[in-house]
Design a protein around this motif. Structure first.
Motif, PDB file in Angstrom:
ATOM      1  N   GLY A   1       0.815  -1.213   0.000  1.00 23.97           N
ATOM      2  CA  GLY A   1       0.000   0.000   0.000  1.00 23.97           C
ATOM      3  C   GLY A   1       0.844   1.258   0.000  1.00 23.97           C
ATOM      4  N   ILE A   2       2.013   1.199   0.622  1.00 25.71           N
ATOM      5  CA  ILE A   2       2.950   2.323   0.570  1.00 25.71           C
ATOM      6  C   ILE A   2       3.429   2.523  -0.858  1.00 25.71           C
ATOM      7  N   LYS A   3       3.678   1.438  -1.541  1.00 28.08           N
ATOM      8  CA  LYS A   3       4.229   1.505  -2.898  1.00 28.08           C
ATOM      9  C   LYS A   3       3.181   1.933  -3.906  1.00 28.08           C
ATOM     10  N   LEU A   4       1.923   1.567  -3.696  1.00 29.73           N
ATOM     11  CA  LEU A   4       0.892   1.762  -4.723  1.00 29.73           C
ATOM     12  C   LEU A   4       0.639   3.228  -5.096  1.00 29.73           C
ATOM     13  N   PRO A   5       0.372   4.199  -4.255  1.00 32.27           N
ATOM     14  CA  PRO A   5       0.180   4.129  -2.816  1.00 32.27           C
ATOM     15  C   PRO A   5      -1.303   4.194  -2.449  1.00 32.27           C
ATOM     16  N   ILE A   6      -1.610   3.766  -1.212  1.00 34.69           N
ATOM     17  CA  ILE A   6      -2.962   3.826  -0.674  1.00 34.69           C
ATOM     18  C   ILE A   6      -3.023   4.967   0.340  1.00 34.69           C
ATOM     19  N   PHE A   7      -4.076   5.765   0.301  1.00 32.05           N
ATOM     20  CA  PHE A   7      -4.289   6.803   1.309  1.00 32.05           C
ATOM     21  C   PHE A   7      -4.372   6.156   2.693  1.00 32.05           C
ATOM     22  N   PRO A   8      -3.696   6.677   3.712  1.00 34.02           N
ATOM     23  CA  PRO A   8      -2.949   7.937   3.793  1.00 34.02           C
ATOM     24  C   PRO A   8      -1.441   7.765   3.648  1.00 34.02           C
ATOM     25  N   LEU A   9      -1.001   6.715   2.976  1.00 31.75           N
ATOM     26  CA  LEU A   9       0.427   6.428   2.844  1.00 31.75           C
ATOM     27  C   LEU A   9       0.985   6.983   1.531  1.00 31.75           C
ATOM     28  N   HIS A  10       0.428   8.087   1.058  1.00 34.44           N
ATOM     29  CA  HIS A  10       0.694   8.561  -0.296  1.00 34.44           C
ATOM     30  C   HIS A  10       1.542   9.832  -0.370  1.00 34.44           C
ATOM     31  N   THR A  11       1.783  10.507   0.739  1.00 33.29           N
ATOM     32  CA  THR A  11       2.367  11.843   0.677  1.00 33.29           C
ATOM     33  C   THR A  11       3.761  11.861   0.048  1.00 33.29           C
ATOM     34  N   TRP A  12       4.536  10.804   0.265  1.00 34.14           N
ATOM     35  CA  TRP A  12       5.876  10.740  -0.316  1.00 34.14           C
ATOM     36  C   TRP A  12       5.803  10.764  -1.846  1.00 34.14           C
ATOM     37  N   MET A  13       4.789  10.096  -2.399  1.00 37.61           N
ATOM     38  CA  MET A  13       4.666  10.008  -3.851  1.00 37.61           C
ATOM     39  C   MET A  13       4.383  11.364  -4.480  1.00 37.61           C
ATOM     40  N   LEU A  14       3.612  12.198  -3.795  1.00 41.06           N
ATOM     41  CA  LEU A  14       3.322  13.530  -4.309  1.00 41.06           C
ATOM     42  C   LEU A  14       4.606  14.338  -4.438  1.00 41.06           C
ATOM     43  N   ARG A  15       5.461  14.239  -3.435  1.00 40.40           N
ATOM     44  CA  ARG A  15       6.735  14.979  -3.487  1.00 40.40           C
ATOM     45  C   ARG A  15       7.610  14.481  -4.648  1.00 40.40           C
ATOM     46  N   VAL A  16       7.647  13.177  -4.830  1.00 38.93           N
ATOM     47  CA  VAL A  16       8.468  12.605  -5.904  1.00 38.93           C
ATOM     48  C   VAL A  16       7.972  13.073  -7.263  1.00 38.93           C
ATOM     49  N   HIS A  17       6.664  13.035  -7.490  1.00 37.49           N
ATOM     50  CA  HIS A  17       6.117  13.419  -8.790  1.00 37.49           C
ATOM     51  C   HIS A  17       6.360  14.891  -9.099  1.00 37.49           C
ATOM     52  N   VAL A  18       6.445  15.717  -8.071  1.00 37.06           N
ATOM     53  CA  VAL A  18       6.649  17.144  -8.285  1.00 37.06           C
ATOM     54  C   VAL A  18       8.129  17.482  -8.425  1.00 37.06           C
ATOM     55  N   GLN A  19       8.990  16.811  -7.660  1.00 41.67           N
ATOM     56  CA  GLN A  19      10.390  17.209  -7.575  1.00 41.67           C
ATOM     57  C   GLN A  19      11.331  16.401  -8.467  1.00 41.67           C
ATOM     58  N   ALA A  20      10.999  15.197  -8.836  1.00 39.24           N
ATOM     59  CA  ALA A  20      11.896  14.370  -9.651  1.00 39.24           C
ATOM     60  C   ALA A  20      11.924  14.868 -11.090  1.00 39.24           C
ATOM     61  N   PRO A  21      13.016  14.622 -11.820  1.00 42.90           N
ATOM     62  CA  PRO A  21      13.055  15.015 -13.237  1.00 42.90           C
ATOM     63  C   PRO A  21      11.992  14.257 -14.030  1.00 42.90           C
ATOM     64  N   PRO A  22      11.440  14.846 -15.095  1.00 38.80           N
ATOM     65  CA  PRO A  22      10.308  14.246 -15.818  1.00 38.80           C
ATOM     66  C   PRO A  22      10.538  12.810 -16.282  1.00 38.80           C
ATOM     67  N   SER A  23      11.722  12.511 -16.811  1.00 41.75           N
ATOM     68  CA  SER A  23      11.961  11.153 -17.304  1.00 41.75           C
ATOM     69  C   SER A  23      11.929  10.133 -16.169  1.00 41.75           C
ATOM     70  N   ILE A  24      12.339  10.533 -14.979  1.00 46.19           N
ATOM     71  CA  ILE A  24      12.305   9.635 -13.827  1.00 46.19           C
ATOM     72  C   ILE A  24      10.881   9.492 -13.305  1.00 46.19           C
ATOM     73  N   VAL A  25      10.100  10.554 -13.378  1.00 47.65           N
ATOM     74  CA  VAL A  25       8.687  10.442 -13.004  1.00 47.65           C
ATOM     75  C   VAL A  25       7.961   9.521 -13.978  1.00 47.65           C
ATOM     76  N   MET A  26       8.384   9.515 -15.247  1.00 45.05           N
ATOM     77  CA  MET A  26       7.817   8.565 -16.213  1.00 45.05           C
ATOM     78  C   MET A  26       8.008   7.132 -15.717  1.00 45.05           C
ATOM     79  N   LEU A  27       9.185   6.830 -15.208  1.00 46.40           N
ATOM     80  CA  LEU A  27       9.460   5.491 -14.687  1.00 46.40           C
ATOM     81  C   LEU A  27       8.702   5.246 -13.384  1.00 46.40           C
ATOM     82  N   HIS A  28       8.663   6.273 -12.540  1.00 45.09           N
ATOM     83  CA  HIS A  28       8.040   6.077 -11.236  1.00 45.09           C
ATOM     84  C   HIS A  28       6.540   5.879 -11.356  1.00 45.09           C
ATOM     85  N   SER A  29       5.882   6.775 -12.066  1.00 45.08           N
ATOM     86  CA  SER A  29       4.423   6.656 -12.208  1.00 45.08           C
ATOM     87  C   SER A  29       4.052   5.526 -13.162  1.00 45.08           C
TER      88      SER A  29
END
Length: 502
Positions: free
Chosen positions: A234-262
């Motif tokens: 659920g942390i990895k998916l992520p499931i609420f409320p374990l999602h806040t880390w993912m929001l930071r990654v999607h905003v701060q990571a370079p676009p090509s890496i967000v492509m891999l992450h998302s």
């Protein structure tokens, strides 16, 4: 023994070796080596797909070799424990391997304009791809855990070194949350090993489903393990409320890496719930079905509501990912063919659509240095091709018929309406909200009065058109001809659903 999967999983090492031999000053050669390092796995996974027989049940292209063997001394005597090197693929893992190879290659293309320490960037990039390929090809919990861990370290550096202003905070948030998930997984895997004496997926399934399975692992143990798996993945998916880390990654990571992450890394959470949760503990999974459905609806509605009020395109898509992963949970909670198939379709569909949209945001950010919606009014006049692909990607994300997003959402909700109609009806509100936030963001960017700064913007270059058009073509292909995915999933779905029917 067929070594195709080993060649596939470790093929990024060829690119890593080539990169290590190149001078850091030779930028063009470094980028070509990095791109070739992702092209080789793509070629190998297509060869593997050509040799895969969708009508054959069970594992294919299996590999097994003795790896670790030791004797454990205990109060009741000694016990011989063995951990083998085991690879194999089902229809589901093949689909996710193809998704990994395709998105990785296109993300490498999207990284062509990388100007800062590109040698280190591509080495970490290829290590990350190796880990992702290994996760989906493993047939042993120990091997799965090793590859799972391999993905964490390069991702940490790719975010922390090449991300935006708050990249270090995002990187540490990623590492802490996923590290907690890894710790829970390790405890679960060790507990299963000590109870059953094996880490092989197939053997674990047989032992836990056998008449003697209750004596080996009681109901309390099974439910505890399943809840632990739900938290870890659920942390990895992520499931609420374990999602806040993912929001930071999607905003701060370079676009090509967000492509891999998302596009890929989030799918490991759903893959783990499907393979280990539903596969090992079908009866217990049914007991948690309502809870999982409710969590899915919360994800869907929470992500959609917050996406509506965002003014930054990255944040809109970040909350959109939270919302769309709710559809995966809804499909799994249905525990029937339509629902589970919809969940798997959603994994692939979201992987392609999110990779496309984050790629386009990266293009816009490179032109303007901004991802704020208000900065792109009237973009269609200055960048018609970019605006057209962005609009098409947005329509796919909101589930327009004829695109991959529609078939995945349709199947997931059909499945849930069959088993939990009230929860499904509440969750269906999320489809309306998705249309609201997608159209609000996309139309605000593409139409409206043209800004003077747009006259200096260049439309998609030839190199940029490749990821954009390939991803859009795949979204359309799956939407028009979903059977291309269904064929490879038939046997694995039959196996899982047989366990759910008991």
């Amino acid at each position: 023994m067929n070594y195709m999967l080993s060649l596939l999983v470790f093929s990024p090492l060829v690119g890593i070796l080539a990169l290590s031999l190149l001078s850091w000053k030779n930028e063009r050669a470094i980028k070509l080596a990095g791109l070739f390092g992702t092209l080789l796995p793509l070629i190998l996974v297509l060869i593997a797909a050509a040799g895969f027989h969708s009508s054959v049940s069970g594992l294919q292209m299996t590999e097994q070799a003795n790896w670790i063997s030791y004797t454990l001394e205990g109060l009741n005597g000694s016990m011989q424990l063995k951990i083998n090197y085991e690879l194999g693929i089902t229809g589901l893992s093949l689909v996710l391997l193809i998704l990994t190879a395709v998105v990785s290659f296109l993300a490498a293309l999207a990284s062509w304009n990388m100007k800062n320490a590109s040698k280190s960037f591509f080495i970490f990039f290829l290590i990350l791809e190796l880990g992702m390929l290994g996760v989906f090809a493993s047939q042993n919990l120990f091997l799965f855990f090793i590859f799972f861990e391999i993905t964490l370290i390069p991702m940490f550096f790719l975010i922390g070194r090449w991300g935006y202003a708050d990249r270090e905070k995002a990187a540490y948030s990623f590492l802490i949350y996923n590290g907690i998930g890894s710790a829970i997984l390790l405890i679960v895997f060790v507990a299963l090993f000590m109870k059953t004496g094996t880490l092989n997926y197939g053997e674990l399934t047989k032992i836990l489903a056998s008449p003697d399975g209750a004596a080996v692992a009681g109901s309390t143990f099974r439910l505890s393990v399943l809840v632990s798996l739900l938290i870890a993945f659920g942390i990895k998916l992520p499931i609420f409320p374990l999602h806040t880390w993912m929001l930071r990654v999607h905003v701060q990571a370079p676009p090509s890496i967000v492509m891999l992450h998302s596009g890929i890394l989030l799918k490991i959470g759903a893959y783990g719930l499907f393979t280990f949760g539903m596969g090992f503990f079908p009866e217990e999974f049914k007991k948690l079905g309502v809870l999982i459905a409710i969590l899915g609806v919360i994800n869907l509605l929470y992500g959609a509501f917050l996406a509506i009020v965002q003014t930054d395109l990255k944040k809109v898509l970040a909350y959109s990912s939270v919302s769309h992963m709710g559809i995966v949970l809804i499909g799994l909670a249905a525990m029937n063919e339509a629902g589970v198939k919809g969940a798997i379709f959603q994994l692939v569909s979201h992987g392609l659509i999110s990779a496309l949209l984050f790629f386009l945001i990266g293009v816009l950010y490179e032109r303007s240095g901004s991802s704020d919606i208000q900065d792109f009014s009237g973009l269609a006049a200055a960048m018609p091709v970019t605006a057209g692909v962005l609009l098409a990607g947005g329509l796919a994300s909101l589930g327009l018929p004829g695109m991959s997003g529609f078939i995945s959402e349709f199947l997931a909700f059909v499945g849930l309406f069959q088993t939990m109609p009230i929860i499904a009806a509440i969750g269906a509100l999320g489809i309306i909200l998705t249309a609201v936030y997608i159209l609000r963001a996309v139309l605000a960017v593409t139409f409206g009065p043209k800004k003077e700064t747009h006259s200096a913007f260049k439309d998609l270059t030839v190199l940029e058109k490749v990821p954009a058009f390939v991803l859009l073509a795949l979204v359309l292909l799956i939407g028009v001809y979903p059977e291309i995915l269904s064929k490879s999933l038939t046997t694995v779905l039959d196996t899982i659903l047989l366990g759910l029917r008991g």
